[in-house]
Every structure is written in structure tokens, then in C-alpha cells.
Design a protein around this motif. Structure first.
Motif, mmCIF file in Angstrom:
data_model
loop_
_atom_site.group_PDB
_atom_site.id
_atom_site.type_symbol
_atom_site.label_atom_id
_atom_site.label_comp_id
_atom_site.label_asym_id
_atom_site.label_seq_id
_atom_site.Cartn_x
_atom_site.Cartn_y
_atom_site.Cartn_z
ATOM 1 N N ARG A 41 63.723 77.860 -45.055
ATOM 2 C CA ARG A 41 64.683 78.676 -45.772
ATOM 3 C C ARG A 41 66.036 78.550 -45.089
ATOM 4 N N SER B 102 64.182 87.433 -49.345
ATOM 5 C CA SER B 102 64.551 86.024 -49.259
ATOM 6 C C SER B 102 65.252 85.579 -50.530
ATOM 7 N N TYR C 2 57.765 82.846 -47.391
ATOM 8 C CA TYR C 2 58.837 83.760 -47.041
ATOM 9 C C TYR C 2 58.384 85.199 -47.185
ATOM 10 N N ASP D 69 66.308 76.091 -49.937
ATOM 11 C CA ASP D 69 65.490 75.361 -48.978
ATOM 12 C C ASP D 69 66.309 74.205 -48.427
ATOM 13 N N TYR E 37 70.591 81.895 -50.735
ATOM 14 C CA TYR E 37 69.495 81.187 -50.090
ATOM 15 C C TYR E 37 69.055 79.938 -50.849
ATOM 16 N N THR F 80 64.041 79.293 -53.778
ATOM 17 C CA THR F 80 63.653 80.203 -52.710
ATOM 18 C C THR F 80 63.518 81.578 -53.330
#
Length: 338
Positions: free
Chosen positions: A135, A93, A89, A123, A121, A82
Motif C-alpha cells: 500500500r 486504507s 490491509y 498499490d 492510496y 486499494t
């Protein structure tokens, strides 16, 4: 399981963090003994003096500037990166370590004194929509007096006591949230201008036994502190004075600093001093007080470059039905963003 490479370091490169004396820097001796301790230590007020072997092992699995996160159960991490470069995004992020933002039951922090939040973060998919990869993140809001080399109990945002970490696991757009029945622990190996930490936690999306549940574990090493744009000022209205420390919001050279106070800086403004007035002017700062009846405004605002951002000092006098005096500092804010 996913590896996320930290990308916030450039924000603080070469910058002296003023006022961070209350942050506890990494104590090499205590951190070392914590990592070497496999048996843990007795709990005292929700704090454990030494990290256990599992959390230390998670930290050993990541390199400086990297993180690792796993989510399993009703939601499952997909093992993909991510990053801000992913077109799905927008905005921030990436992993981030910053003052806690507040809101609801969450603690609210400042640059100098915290409390601070770590958000990591990845996925993930939810069992109710397994084909929809979104996310997802784990947020850990640290206690105000957090120290390096200690392990802290975890609880939900609503239930956490002062000595515990507030935590939840969420999916993008709040499509799903595991923010109840939260338990586990967080170990802070180092904590100061950068943070290294590991966690193991469980969380549910409701209160009952039938609630969906997830487990998460992970670690982050040497993630730099990202400062927030904030204002510290003294406001006197009709003889009554109050002090405030608030987060700056706004866009396009409009700064909202709290208490209904708006500062409109000239387009293309750079370091220097500017007069403050009530009317629009290409070479002046316009001040607006939405909560007070004001007709005349005077004062001065001085901008100082701080890397790619700015700091400022200001003093403003305003009169009308209300008499207002405002003076203070703005720190770490962005101007002239495209």
C-alpha cells in the motif's frame, strides 16, 4: 495508474457539520474561471489564483467519489485498487479527507477549523524490492487558510511555509518514504464538506543529488470530510486553569482525552446521563487522572447519539492531594465497537 472509489461518504450522510463556518465552500464562479484558465496566474506568496490546464485536466478525468493517482520513478504504482475489503490491509486504507493528525513537523487540525489533510492510496512497488507490492499513498496537508479555486505550492513537511502544502509519498510500514526535496502544486477546485483537488509533485528520499526520486500526479473529486473524535474542555488544577482541544484515543469504551485523563464508560452505554466516580460501576462513568493525586470523584456525563457515533457533555470534580475541576464536550466518538 489506479482508480480508487471513495467509501467515506456514509459517515457524513444526513449530518449537519456544526462549526464548519470557517471552511470555505466551493465558489462556483472562481472555480469555473480557474478550470478554464490554461495560462495560470502570477504567483503571490506561494498561492496562484487560477489553476493551470494540466491540473484542471486531471480533475476532469475523475468522476464524483473517485480518485486517480500515479507514482513513478524509484517507486511505481501498479494500477491496482486499494480498498478496505482487500485482506492485505486493515483499518482505514481508503482515500480520506480529515483534520490533520499532527506529529513531527505535520500540522495538526480540528474538525471545525482545520488544517485538513488529503491522503490518496494505491498499490506500488519500490525499485529495491520490485516483487513486493505494498500500500502506498500521497498525503497533502493543506494550509490553515486554504480556499477553493486556488493553487498552492508544495514543499516537504519540514520545509513548508504557512501558505504551502505539506506533502510526501510513502510506502506501507514506512518501508520507504519520499519526504525531502518536495516541490510541485495542488489545485483546490472545491473545499468544504467535500474536497475536489488535483496535484503534481516531485519528491526524494534524501537530500543529495543521488537520492532516489519519484513523481506523482492525481486527482480526487467530491471526497467527503471525515470528522475526528475530539474533546474540548477546561481543566482547573489547584486554581490554575487551562483550555484544551485534543483528539480522543482509546478503545473498548475507554476514552483518553488528553492531560492523562481517562474516562471509562459503562459497557453497552447508550444515550442518557451517567454519574461520574472514581470506582468501577456497571452504571457509572469511571474517571481517572493519571497526572494528579486524586481520591474522590463526582460529576455527570450526558451522552447524545450522533448517527452511529456519540457526543457528550460532562463536568467532573475531583479531590485528594490535588483539587481538580473538569468540564467540556466530547464529539464524534465511537462506543461499543465489536
Amino acid at each position: 495508474m489506479s482508480m480508487n472509489r471513495g467509501s467515506q461518504g456514509t459517515l457524513l450522510a444526513g449530518m449537519a457539520l456544526v462549526g464548519l463556518g470557517l471552511l470555505t465552500a466551493c465558489n462556483d464562479e472562481s472555480a469555473s474561471s480557474a478550470v478554464q484558465s490554461d495560462n495560470g496566474a502570477s504567483q503571490q506568496g506561494g498561492v496562484q489564483s487560477n489553476g493551470d490546464g494540466e491540473l484542471a485536466g486531471l480533475l476532469e478525468s475523475v468522476e464524483s467519489g473517485e480518485s486517480m493517482i500515479s507514482i513513478s520513478g524509484a517507486a511505481t504504482s501498479t494500477g491496482e485498487y486499494t480498498t478496505a475489503d482487500d485482506p492485505r490491509y486493515g483499518g482505514v486504507s481508503n482515500d480520506i479527507f480529515r483534520p490533520a493528525l499532527g506529529g513531527g513537523s505535520s500540522r495538526r487540525g480540528s474538525n471545525a477549523e482545520g488544517p485538513y489533510v488529503i491522503s490518496i492510496y494505491t498499490d506500488a512497488t519500490h525499485e529495491d524490492d520490485p516483487d513486493n507490492v505494498v500500500r502506498a499513498w500521497v498525503s497533502l496537508v493543506l494550509p490553515a487558510d486554504a480556499e477553493a479555486g486556488k493553487r498552492y505550492e508544495v514543499a516537504s513537511f519540514a520545509d513548508a511555509e504557512d501558505h504551502q502544502v505539506q506533502a510526501h509519498v510513502r510506502g506501507d510500514g514506512m518501508g520507504w518514504s519520499f519526504s525531502r526535496q518536495v516541490s510541485g502544486s495542488v489545485y483546490l477546485e472545491s473545499f468544504g464538506e467535500r474536497v475536489s483537488a488535483a496535484w503534481q509533485l516531485e519528491a526524494a528520499d534524501g537530500r543529495g543529488e543521488e537520492a532516489g526520486r519519484v513523481t506523482s500526479e492525481g486527482a480526487v473529486r467530491e471526497l467527503p470530510l471525515t470528522l475526528q473524535s475530539e474533546a474540548e474542555y477546561e481543566l482547573t488544577v489547584n486554581g490554575d486553569t487551562e483550555s484544551a482541544l485534543s483528539r480522543i484515543t482509546g478503545r473498548d469504551n475507554m476514552l483518553i482525552i488528553g492531560n492523562g485523563i481517562y474516562l471509562y464508560l459503562p459497557e453497552g452505554a447508550t444515550a442518557g446521563s451517567y454519574p461520574v466516580q472514581a470506582d468501577r460501576d456497571d452504571d457509572a462513568v469511571r474517571a481517572q487522572f493519571s497526572r494528579h493525586d486524586i481520591e474522590e470523584v463526582s460529576g455527570e456525563l450526558t451522552l447524545v447519539a450522533n448517527g452511529e457515533r456519540y457526543d457528550a457533555e460532562f463536568h467532573i470534580d475531583a479531590s485528594g492531594e490535588d483539587e481538580v475541576a473538569l468540564a467540556g464536550d466530547l464529539r464524534w466518538f465511537v462506543l461499543n465497537e465489536e
